[in-house]
Design an enzyme around this catalytic site. Sequence first.
Site, short mmCIF file in Angstrom:
data_model
loop_
_atom_site.label_atom_id
_atom_site.label_comp_id
_atom_site.label_asym_id
_atom_site.label_seq_id
_atom_site.Cartn_x
_atom_site.Cartn_y
_atom_site.Cartn_z
N SER A 198 -11.72 -2.56 -0.13
CA SER A 198 -10.34 -2.44 0.32
C SER A 198 -10.25 -2.45 1.84
CB SER A 198 -9.71 -1.15 -0.21
OG SER A 198 -10.33 -0.02 0.34
N HIS A 243 -4.04 5.45 3.88
CA HIS A 243 -4.71 4.20 3.53
C HIS A 243 -3.89 2.99 3.95
CE1 HIS A 243 -6.40 0.99 0.92
NE2 HIS A 243 -7.52 1.65 1.13
N ASP A 295 0.84 -1.20 0.00
CA ASP A 295 0.00 0.00 0.00
C ASP A 295 0.87 1.25 0.00
OD1 ASP A 295 -2.46 1.69 0.59
OD2 ASP A 295 -3.27 -0.34 0.80
#
Length: 1071
Positions: free
Chosen positions: A429, A264, A233
Amino acid sequence: MALLPVWVTSVLLGLLIASLPTVGTNEGGATSPSSPSPSPEPLPNGSNCSDETVKVEFSTKVVEHEYIVSFTGYFSARARRLYVGRALQGVPALDWHIVARQNPAADFPSDFELVHLRQASPGNLLRLEEHPCIKRVTPQRKVFRTLKFVPSPEPAAPCNATRWTQKWQSWQSARPLRRTSLSVNSGFWHATGRHSSRRLLRAIPRHVAQILQADVLWQMGHTGAGVKVAVFDTGLSEKHPHFKNVKERTNWTNEKTLDDGLGHGTFVAGVIASMRECQGFAPDSELHIFRVFTNNQVSYTSWFLDAFNYAILKKINVLNLSIGGPDFMDHPFVDKVWELTANKVIMVSAIGNDGPLYGTLNNPADQMDVIGVGGIDFEDNIARFSSRGMTTWELPGGYGRVKPDIVTYGSGVRGSGLKEGCRSLSGTSVASPVVAGAVTLLASTVANRDLVNPANMKQALIASARRLPGVNMFEQGHGKLDLLRAYQILNSYKPQASLSPSYIDLTESPYMWPYCSQPIYFEGMPTIVNVTILNGMGVTGRILDKPIWQPYLPQNGDHIDVAVSYSPVLWPWAGYLAVSISVAKKAASWEGIAQGHIMVTVASPAENNSETGGEMTSTVKLPVKVKIVPTPPRSKRVLWDQYHNLRYPPGYFPRDNLRMKNDPLDWNGDHVHTNFRDMYQHLRSMGYFIEVLGAPITCFDAANYGTLLMVDSEEEYFPEEITKLKRDIDNGLSLIVFSDWYNTSVMRKVKFYDENTRQWWMPDTGGANVPALNDLISVWGMAFSDGLYEGDFTMADHDMYYASGCSIARFPDDGIVIAKNLKDQGLEVLKQETAVVERVPILGLYQTPSEGGGRIALYGDSNCIDDSHRQKDCFWMLDALLQYTSYGMTPPSFSHSHSRVPPPTGADHPLPQRLEGNHLYRYSKVLEAHLGDPKPRPLPACPHLSWAIPQPLNETAPSNLWKHQKLLSIDLDKVALPNARAYRPQVRPLSPGESEAWDIPGGIMPGRYNQEVGQTIPVFAFLGAMVVLSFFVVQLTKSRSKPKRRKPRVKRPTYLQGPGALPAQGKNPTV
């Protein structure tokens, strides 16, 4: 005992009550008006506003002069350079060099190299690919991801209230990103705050790990220790207070930082392994952070490939990948995913955020060896954004597979903030790291970690999943994640093969939709069920002998025929088992239930048994149950032409609605069970039986069908197909065609830069292949035009919307033609000018002149029956057309319409011609290259199924096939779980400057503990004080209820009297 004064008791009680948090709620679950409002979750930037959505825009382009050269194996840097040099040797004045790696992979062998090559002619690339050690040459891609903080969206405007604000030049860009971050609304994440519904706020508990009862496993001492989990990520800050066991942070970007600048990656890592506040599932696991996106949201294919190779080298156990896209043919990405799982890396990937449309699964989550995760909310409803099955890349071979594999919470889940604290996000996600964290925790419960592999972990998850009621398998897969049952299965597991789905029941509704939506009958197209074989015995395997079909005679199993095809090799960890079911001739007029089962034996090389060369085997049973009805009348049977539908990938097939520039590719399969699902459901409700033709027109018996339905066809037609269709319609078959736009000037306008050939590409067709359709219907004097029209209108008292459709250019004189006033969208695309064209012919109905001949209906736009971007449905019109084609009943609303016009002759409008230089032949089943001018291939033979020889069983079949998919030798009672007692170890406050949470010795509380320990202290204080107060109250009550003791009487003394005194009456007291 002395009593406290009343005023002291009152003060004590008042202080206790004042110290408690207000807990009153209204019926909706929100805080009552008298209570203080809950403060929103802090955002990473420190603000308290939570009603924002972070949206992201993606784009991609090919890096000029850079190519990824994939090799057939892993070689040293010196060997790789030597191979490239030898391949390019002899090319004069060639400027090339190998791009140096600036990441940890530079020190290890690799299977690819990034080459800067200026003279990138096709000949030079071919020279590279001809080298025996070079497997493939693909361009390097650069991905851009742009974040935008926007207010939470208002309710969407009506679909047709679009504004033409974007210029058509925006189409001239690189192919849209194939793999994107899977957050809702295609954004990077979606923050849930006060705008959430009251009901949802009440339903969402504080931590997803506790909801799934991870604390039960924590009590047993399982906290993820020893399991290596990788997060691909945006990175993670070094001193984030939520993590205590970050084993390694690696940077695969060109930025000189390892920190997360967006949040994130931190959130995903927190769901998996946070140790405080918003606890993750496996806080003691070894976190390996792979930073593959820059703070500017840029990434490259080569970065991912290097990071994947490094993950294999570091023997990663679990890998979370919250990205995806529709391109299942994206090499070398897909090849590397297979290699990862073959090396026992359990890959967990988000299924996509393109729901509620069907056929929208993202890659790599749609692969058999990957755990594909869908999303639900905290009320166990499938999240609207969660992509639906089936998988579409197998459609040319028959039918897709069941995906997602499993669903879990993905809406309003709490995870770690960028620097500290927690926040709530939504998207698949988010659901993906929930499963990745659960898998990490489960892996830590197995004593022998070498026994854990991608197949048996998936087997445990899907066998233990809790099925959601009223939801079909293409929405929920095998059901909702059940962590504790998965633990029980995994810890009593023996290596074996299993099937997904584990049974076929065409009578079970709604879970087995679409199979349960239509019974089968004699002479119908075979029903195809694509079953996944999971091989928990080893990375590779095979099917021994042939599968055996055993019908149950008492349950009429001999009324059905079964054919089976399967993977010749099961690798990695999985394969397919395609089951075709048809009705035997003797059941042509019979109605009832038929049952049987298929026996499959899987063999796999025995690990750790190389001395004897042994082989492990596992036999699995696939129960089959179907409902048979008598063959319906011809007029009720509709045949859907699937063979002539093409999709992205591999070619550039544009959307049918040109307004949808954010979703320009036609990638949903064009199947009655994907983006034409609503149409299919409607026709079934009207009593029609819909069958799918997956072969050329020459391969079906037209005498069995009333109408052939051709919608949005992109494929060419064999000359033999054109001839046969003419003969079939003369003999009574009817035809309905829904076309779309085809204009060569517009096709040139919507070109894009192809990433494989490094050339500007035109679409291979328009919305439909109108020139091919015109070849098909020209024998009746019919043709579509190259006009491109759009607009709202009313037909037969129904509101309609024409979305990028074409018009009818030619039609027989005795036919019925309906025309409407529409906007010239082609002019708008080409010149940005607006014009209205009057009386555009869009609908035609025609009765062929031959005796007993069929009828033909044409309509110039398919968007009104396509779920992808449908704005106003025209199912009513399809009903009317089927009444016309099946029964010869001409709708009065058409024959007497004020919009009826004389049929066009085609003299005033040229017919569309095929785009010169198109590449349709590369992807076509009909065309092949021939000296620069494609020509039809030889007509292929019709599919022939080899029906299995039945081995009947004279025994009773099970009445209910659905049990939670039990694996062999699994007894859940043997694996005991502890009582879920909530207990709390001692805690200490953190030192100043640390997080506001309480520290936990060892990093984890073994019991079910709160998110913010500090909030529980007033509760315990209150309970203790109440005990003390109760004691005082009880004592006070007792003292007041006791009878008062009388004061003792004072005895009067008896005076001695003289002898002459009179005696007193009564008794005299004794002194």
